[in-house]
Write a protein that holds these residues in place. Structure first.
Motif, PDB file in Angstrom:
ATOM      1  N   TYR A 220       1.166  -1.454  -0.438  1.00  0.00           N
ATOM      2  CA  TYR A 220       0.014  -0.235   0.084  1.00  0.00           C
ATOM      3  C   TYR A 220       0.923   1.226  -0.858  1.00  0.00           C
ATOM      4  O   TYR A 220       0.883   2.529  -1.213  1.00  0.00           O
ATOM      5  N   GLN A 223       2.587   1.896  -3.043  1.00  0.00           N
ATOM      6  CA  GLN A 223       2.322   2.021  -4.348  1.00  0.00           C
ATOM      7  C   GLN A 223       2.260   3.568  -4.067  1.00  0.00           C
ATOM      8  O   GLN A 223       1.851   4.083  -5.321  1.00  0.00           O
ATOM      9  N   ASP A 247      -4.982  -2.536  -0.009  1.00  0.00           N
ATOM     10  CA  ASP A 247      -5.441  -2.212  -1.716  1.00  0.00           C
ATOM     11  C   ASP A 247      -5.041  -0.022  -1.746  1.00  0.00           C
ATOM     12  O   ASP A 247      -5.373   0.378  -0.047  1.00  0.00           O
ATOM     13  N   ASN A 248      -5.077   0.529  -2.820  1.00  0.00           N
ATOM     14  CA  ASN A 248      -5.015   1.862  -2.653  1.00  0.00           C
ATOM     15  C   ASN A 248      -5.965   2.791  -4.259  1.00  0.00           C
ATOM     16  O   ASN A 248      -6.223   2.331  -5.263  1.00  0.00           O
ATOM     17  N   PRO A 254      -7.568  -6.217  -0.544  1.00  0.00           N
ATOM     18  CA  PRO A 254      -7.658  -6.322  -1.598  1.00  0.00           C
ATOM     19  C   PRO A 254      -8.838  -6.527  -2.774  1.00  0.00           C
ATOM     20  O   PRO A 254      -9.639  -7.422  -2.236  1.00  0.00           O
ATOM     21  N   THR A 255      -9.082  -5.964  -3.993  1.00  0.00           N
ATOM     22  CA  THR A 255     -10.309  -5.474  -4.918  1.00  0.00           C
ATOM     23  C   THR A 255     -10.771  -4.599  -4.585  1.00  0.00           C
ATOM     24  O   THR A 255     -12.008  -4.163  -5.819  1.00  0.00           O
ATOM     25  N   ILE A 259      -4.221  -2.031  -7.008  1.00  0.00           N
ATOM     26  CA  ILE A 259      -3.016  -2.791  -7.456  1.00  0.00           C
ATOM     27  C   ILE A 259      -3.920  -4.203  -8.278  1.00  0.00           C
ATOM     28  O   ILE A 259      -5.136  -4.661  -7.487  1.00  0.00           O
ATOM     29  N   TYR A 261      -3.075  -7.613  -7.356  1.00  0.00           N
ATOM     30  CA  TYR A 261      -2.492  -8.228  -6.456  1.00  0.00           C
ATOM     31  C   TYR A 261      -3.122  -9.652  -6.837  1.00  0.00           C
ATOM     32  O   TYR A 261      -1.797 -10.451  -6.315  1.00  0.00           O
TER      33      TYR A 261
END
Length: 305
Positions: A220, A223, A247-248, A254-255, A259, A261
């Protein structure tokens, strides 16, 4: 059959005994679960599944294990009492879970900056490292997060680098005899933080030159500060000992962001990484629905083979 025997037998056969109408996770933990077999060691933290498992920390650990998670991390472990640290360690051993990072207590990410080269800052840091050794023994931990603190703007950057490197060498002397590893975490939280990029952290680890000083690559944060994740992980791979996830934008599971992943995890897996990936993020939705969404997200992005 007498009524009280009927009630007793019915309660036992159902596997659920309630107190005041409240059903706790502890009372249901013997039910059969369909645990997922993940390809990597994803590590949740306390609070992530408390709507399912309840407030009891050991119940939360057992819930994580029942879902198939094989690791766990706890940034605030050093602030917990010895009895709880011991109980956490015993539960992890019983469930076959790997202990991930906890944060070395040095007064906060921005405090007691090692870049300043001040003896009082160094003393606070080294005291935290010594205490961390004892905490690590209770939970069978190997990795501890270290953030060097803020810039010392009055000093040239080369002098700041030297001050940080010398402080970390001193800390490595504490950790090496115990086989422990401090993992340096570059962060994106503030432009005043000294450690912000993976290449900078790589240089410092090479200069310290110790098996007890490695990189915590937080996906994170990286990124946000540098992007090009797979490329930069590959460049610094031989010094990466721990990975964290988020995530960002949003710093959730994630999702939920930009990103990819599934591709990042595939790269990590193909590199032969056998360490822990800390789930250092929030839940994008509240309640049990949000907790279930986190589990389903990891099932989704773990399907990279």
């Amino acid at each position: 059959m007498k009524r009280r025997d009927f009630v007793k037998n019915t309660a036992l056969s159902s596997g659920v005994i309630t107190l005041g109408g409240v059903v706790t996770y502890a009372s249901e933990k013997n039910k059969k679960t369909s645990a997922t077999t993940f390809n990597l060691k994803y590590a949740p933290h306390f609070g992530m599944f408390k709507q399912h498992a309840g407030e009891n920390l050991i119940d939360q650990l057992n819930f994580m294990a029942d879902q198939g998670f094989t690791a766990f991390e706890d940034n605030g472990l050093m602030s917990r009492d010895v009895a709880m640290q011991t109980s956490i360690g015993e539960t992890l051993a019983k469930r076959g879970m790997t202990m991930g990072v906890f944060v070395v207590d040095k007064g906060g990410n921005m405090a007691n900056t090692l870049a300043a080269g001040k003896q009082q800052h160094l003393d606070i840091f080294l005291d935290g490292c010594k205490r961390a050794v004892e905490v690590a023994k209770r939970v069978n931990a190997k990795w501890m997060t270290v953030v060097p603190g803020a810039f010392e703007r009055k000093l040239p950057i080369g002098v700041q680098d030297a001050n940080v490197i010398e402080a970390l060498k001193r800390a490595a002397e504490i950790f090496e005899p115990h086989g422990l590893v401090m993992v340096l975490e570059p962060l994106s939280d503030s432009p005043d933080l000294y450690l912000q990029n993976s290449d900078q952290t790589y240089m410092i680890c090479k200069a310290v030159d110790s098996p007890s000083c490695k990189i915590l690559f937080d996906i994170y944060h990286m990124q946000k500060t540098e992007g090009n994740l797979i490329h930069n992980m590959d460049l610094t791979w031989d010094e990466i000992a721990y990975i964290q996830i988020g995530d960002n934008p949003g710093r959730n599971e994630p999702t939920t962001g930009e990103i990819n992943y599934k591709n990042v995890f595939k790269f990590i897996y193909e590199k032969g990484f056998d360490g822990v990936l800390g789930m250092e993020h929030g839940n994008s939705m509240s309640g049990k629905e949000g907790e279930t969404a986190v589990i389903e997200a990891y099932k989704s992005v773990d399907r990279f083979l």
